[in-house]
Design a protein around this motif. Structure first.
Motif, PDB file in Angstrom:
ATOM      1  N   MET A   1       0.839  -1.206   0.000  1.00 35.37           N
ATOM      2  CA  MET A   1       0.000   0.000   0.000  1.00 35.37           C
ATOM      3  C   MET A   1       0.870   1.249   0.000  1.00 35.37           C
ATOM      4  SD  MET A   1      -3.156  -0.633  -0.209  1.00 35.37           S
ATOM      5  CE  MET A   1      -3.817   0.997   0.173  1.00 35.37           C
ATOM      6  N   GLU A   4       0.160   6.995   3.454  1.00 35.23           N
ATOM      7  CA  GLU A   4      -0.869   8.030   3.533  1.00 35.23           C
ATOM      8  C   GLU A   4      -0.237   9.400   3.317  1.00 35.23           C
ATOM      9  OE1 GLU A   4      -4.550   8.297   4.913  1.00 35.23           O
ATOM     10  OE2 GLU A   4      -4.211   6.851   3.314  1.00 35.23           O
ATOM     11  N   ARG A   5      -0.874  10.165   2.439  1.00 34.59           N
ATOM     12  CA  ARG A   5      -0.396  11.534   2.295  1.00 34.59           C
ATOM     13  C   ARG A   5      -0.841  12.331   3.505  1.00 34.59           C
ATOM     14  NH1 ARG A   5      -2.480  14.593  -2.297  1.00 34.59           N
ATOM     15  NH2 ARG A   5      -4.369  13.485  -1.767  1.00 34.59           N
ATOM     16  N   VAL A   7      -2.839  14.899   5.286  1.00 37.25           N
ATOM     17  CA  VAL A   7      -4.076  15.583   4.897  1.00 37.25           C
ATOM     18  C   VAL A   7      -4.370  16.654   5.923  1.00 37.25           C
ATOM     19  CG1 VAL A   7      -6.509  15.298   4.366  1.00 37.25           C
ATOM     20  CG2 VAL A   7      -4.921  13.440   3.933  1.00 37.25           C
ATOM     21  N   GLY A  11     -10.168  19.667   6.941  1.00 37.45           N
ATOM     22  CA  GLY A  11     -10.851  19.360   5.689  1.00 37.45           C
ATOM     23  C   GLY A  11     -11.565  18.034   5.745  1.00 37.45           C
ATOM     24  N   ARG A  12     -10.890  17.015   6.245  1.00 31.62           N
ATOM     25  CA  ARG A  12     -11.526  15.707   6.225  1.00 31.62           C
ATOM     26  C   ARG A  12     -12.658  15.620   7.230  1.00 31.62           C
ATOM     27  NH1 ARG A  12      -6.828  11.696   8.554  1.00 31.62           N
ATOM     28  NH2 ARG A  12      -8.291  10.630   9.906  1.00 31.62           N
ATOM     29  N   TRP A  13     -12.515  16.346   8.351  1.00 32.33           N
ATOM     30  CA  TRP A  13     -13.622  16.353   9.310  1.00 32.33           C
ATOM     31  C   TRP A  13     -14.832  17.096   8.753  1.00 32.33           C
ATOM     32  CZ3 TRP A  13     -13.872  12.948  12.969  1.00 32.33           C
ATOM     33  CH2 TRP A  13     -12.677  12.406  13.482  1.00 32.33           C
ATOM     34  N   VAL A  15     -15.731  17.178   5.599  1.00 31.83           N
ATOM     35  CA  VAL A  15     -16.417  16.262   4.691  1.00 31.83           C
ATOM     36  C   VAL A  15     -17.262  15.278   5.486  1.00 31.83           C
ATOM     37  CG1 VAL A  15     -16.099  14.439   2.982  1.00 31.83           C
ATOM     38  CG2 VAL A  15     -14.669  16.476   2.886  1.00 31.83           C
ATOM     39  N   LEU A  16     -16.666  14.712   6.527  1.00 35.51           N
ATOM     40  CA  LEU A  16     -17.416  13.754   7.350  1.00 35.51           C
ATOM     41  C   LEU A  16     -18.646  14.395   7.963  1.00 35.51           C
ATOM     42  CD1 LEU A  16     -17.509  10.874   8.541  1.00 35.51           C
ATOM     43  CD2 LEU A  16     -16.327  11.785  10.541  1.00 35.51           C
ATOM     44  N   LEU A  19     -21.421  14.849   5.378  1.00 41.93           N
ATOM     45  CA  LEU A  19     -22.078  13.585   5.063  1.00 41.93           C
ATOM     46  C   LEU A  19     -22.937  13.104   6.230  1.00 41.93           C
ATOM     47  CD1 LEU A  19     -19.178  11.790   3.169  1.00 41.93           C
ATOM     48  CD2 LEU A  19     -21.268  12.707   2.190  1.00 41.93           C
TER      49      LEU A  19
ATOM     50  N   TYR B  99     -13.000   8.315  -0.041  1.00 39.39           N
ATOM     51  CA  TYR B  99     -12.533   9.326   0.913  1.00 39.39           C
ATOM     52  C   TYR B  99     -12.823   8.879   2.333  1.00 39.39           C
ATOM     53  CZ  TYR B  99     -11.179  13.932   2.539  1.00 39.39           C
ATOM     54  OH  TYR B  99     -10.545  14.965   3.173  1.00 39.39           O
ATOM     55  N   ILE B 100     -14.107   8.756   2.656  1.00 37.05           N
ATOM     56  CA  ILE B 100     -14.481   8.324   4.008  1.00 37.05           C
ATOM     57  C   ILE B 100     -13.973   6.910   4.281  1.00 37.05           C
ATOM     58  CG2 ILE B 100     -16.446   7.809   5.515  1.00 37.05           C
ATOM     59  CD1 ILE B 100     -16.048  10.770   5.048  1.00 37.05           C
ATOM     60  N   TYR B 116     -28.479   6.557   4.158  1.00 38.85           N
ATOM     61  CA  TYR B 116     -29.020   7.076   2.899  1.00 38.85           C
ATOM     62  C   TYR B 116     -29.998   6.086   2.269  1.00 38.85           C
ATOM     63  CZ  TYR B 116     -24.898  10.104   3.318  1.00 38.85           C
ATOM     64  OH  TYR B 116     -23.939  10.961   3.774  1.00 38.85           O
TER      65      TYR B 116
END
Lengths: 279, 293
Positions: A1, A4-5, A7, A11-13, A15-16, A19, B99-100, B116
């Motif tokens: 694998m 991980e970059r 991040v 930003g990621r929180w 997005v979460l 959603l 992403y998630i 959803y």
């Protein structure tokens, strides 16, 4: 694998969070209905729809249950959907055996016919079906609805199962034939047991699809003691006697069986949801 | 292995297995469909003898403003049930999947997906019952929460938009689930290569994710478009085509003519046109998909 970059954490929180907010919005009607089904009308008018119920007030649900004889509606839905699921699987297997394994002449055209039948709107069949069922004395009977949906679901099942059985390992059938097994024996002893996983997916789908049907049951099941759950709830809409909490109790009674089936059959359904996509 | 000529006792006998299906299919689908088409050329109240009027119903249909309005509403519902859920579903499934799923774990992704998908498990009529209650003008939860006094389903200017919003809510989970299943099939190496090359998330979404799940997008658009053309349950439960004709759709319009106005010939013509449109749409979709692959 790959590693991980790094991040940017905010930003990621974000997005979460976005959603998650959407998930709350999507499921909020379920929560609000459940919350208010357990309130008394007085509690609803003083506290509004978002207050937590002070206790478990069950009168709304019980009153509604008794008024529409909801147990009977559940039984009607169960009986119709169960009979259709079994009948449609049997019919699909018979058709698909002839089309997929028997490769009878003209099978392509027969399959196209089934596919077209599957997309036809029920509106274009309903009046003749209504008229014919009256002529033969089957109007307002569960049997009429069972027969009609058995054929409608089997149109889809035949289409799907024919392509599955088209891949059936020939050697097994040939071995059975050398051993002297006839077509019936080959079907019941070999084809059906080996295709059991596909058949059980079809069975569950037919059951749930039939449970969810509204248009034809609405027209064919006019007397109270024949109605299914969606028809009974749909027809009762806007009745003057229904207050806020009883309406929400009725919605909850429609939700509970659907969610229960989903939880029971979840694994099969998520495996087969792409199968259902063809419908 | 050489193809063996041995088959279970010859070929012809397989026809026998088609007999029950053939009989039932003829009685339940073929005969009623032909009868419906024949009735569409008559004037008939449902009792007595139908009067043959040729294309009378069809010429009347094309001049009937309600008929055209009902198809405009169908177009609006295709937007609400097929186009919008597909677009939002693409973004959501890609966000959940790569992403998630990668940054918060697959459990978080599947929990969100389940939320959803929840509306999809309801019978569509029950979904209508739920929203009827939520939007009730005097005791509904939505007005109580937002402190408004809007008659969401009773205002002719608002009713269609409200029904559309409800249908987006109802349909959204279906594309999300189908697209996520499609993404699992896709090759992750492409994505990783593009990521190393410094392509932004949106660029990868547009140039890699979408092309990979084209078949799923086709299936979702086709099935949801057909569902939108057939829509009946939500209209019956929520608005009965009203107020006025604000939410009239062809299926409900034919139902009215069949069972409330006793214009059976006219109802049959509407249903025949609807069936024709659905078959043509299905055929066109399949053609495009075939050329595409």
């Amino acid at each position: 694998m790959s590693a991980e970059r790094p991040v940017r954490a905010p930003g990621r929180w974000a997005v979460l969070a976005a959603l998650a907010v959407l998930a709350v919005v999507m499921s909020s009607p379920f929560l609000i209905v459940t919350l208010n089904a357990f309130k008394s009308p007085a509690e609803y008018s003083s506290g509004g729809p978002l207050s937590l119920p002070k206790g478990l007030y069950l009168d709304g649900i019980i009153d509604f249950w008794n008024r529409v004889d909801f147990g009977e509606k559940l039984w009607n839905s169960l009986l119709i959907s169960g009979a259709v699921a079994i009948g449609a699987v049997v019919l699909s297997v018979l058709n698909a055996y002839a089309l997929g394994i028997g490769r009878v002449r003209g099978r392509l055209w027969i399959l196209v016919l089934f596919l077209v039948a599957n997309t036809l709107p029920q509106e274009s069949l309903v009046y003749p079906l209504y008229y014919l069922s009256k002529e033969v004395g089957l109007y307002d009977s569960k049997l009429a609805v069972i027969l009609i949906f058995t054929v409608i679901q089997a149109a889809f099942g035949t289409y799907l199962l024919s392509s599955v059985l088209g891949q059936f390992p020939r050697e097994i059938l040939e071995a059975a034939s050398i051993d002297g097994a006839g077509k019936w024996r080959a079907l019941s002893r070999i084809v059906v047991p080996i295709s059991r996983p596909t058949l059980s997916v079809l069975l569950i789908f037919f059951f749930i699809w039939t449970w969810n049907e509204f248009f034809l049951p609405l027209i064919f099941l006019i007397s109270n003691d024949n109605q299914t759950v969606p028809v009974a709830l749909g027809v009762l809409q806007g009745e003057k006697m229904m207050d806020a909490t009883m309406s929400s109790a009725s919605a909850l009674l429609g939700i509970v069986p659907a969610v229960a089936f989903f939880l029971i059959f979840q694994r099969t359904l998520t495996r087969g949801v792409t199968v259902g996509a063809i419908k | 292995m050489a193809p063996s000529p041995v088959r279970p006792r010859g070929r012809g006998g397989y026809w026998l297995f088609l007999i029950p299906g053939f009989v039932l299919f003829t009685v339940v689908i073929v005969v009623p469909f032909v009868m419906n088409v024949a009735t569409s050329f008559t004037r008939w109240s449902g009792v007595g003898t139908p009067t043959w009027i040729g294309f009378g119903n069809y010429t009347k249909l094309f001049e009937d403003e309600r008929f055209w309005t009902s198809f405009e509403h169908n177009a609006a519902l295709i937007v609400a049930m097929a186009v919008v859920p597909t677009v939002i579903g693409l973004v959501l499934s890609a966000a959940l999947f790569d992403y998630i799923g990668k940054k918060f774990g697959p459990r978080t992704a599947s929990a969100l997906r389940a939320a959803y998908y929840l509306p999809q498990v309801l019978p569509v009529a029950v979904a209508g019952v739920v929203w009827n209650w939520m939007l009730h003008p005097s005791y509904g939860a939505v007005n109580a929460i937002f402190g408004t006094k809007v008659n969401w389903l009773g205002d002719p200017g608002l009713a269609l938009a409200t029904v559309m919003a409800i249908m987006v809510w109802f349909q959204l989970g279906y594309p999300v689930v189908i697209f996520m299943a499609g993404l699992q099939r896709a090759d992750p190496a492409l994505h990783e290569a593009a990521e190393i090359d410094g392509a932004s998330w949106w660029r990868r979404f547009w140039h890699i994710t979408i092309p990979q799940i084209r078949p799923e997008i086709f299936v979702v658009l086709l099935t949801c478009t057909i569902a939108a053309l057939k829509v009946f349950g939500p209209i019956f439960v929520l608005t009965r085509g009203g107020p006025g004709n604000a939410t009239m759709v062809p299926s409900y319009f034919s139902y009215l003519n069949f069972f409330e106005k006793a214009n059976v010939g006219y109802g049959s013509a509407i249903a025949t046109v609807l069936a024709l449109i659905i078959v043509v749409v299905t055929f066109l979709f399949l053609r495009v998909q075939e050329r595409d692959s």
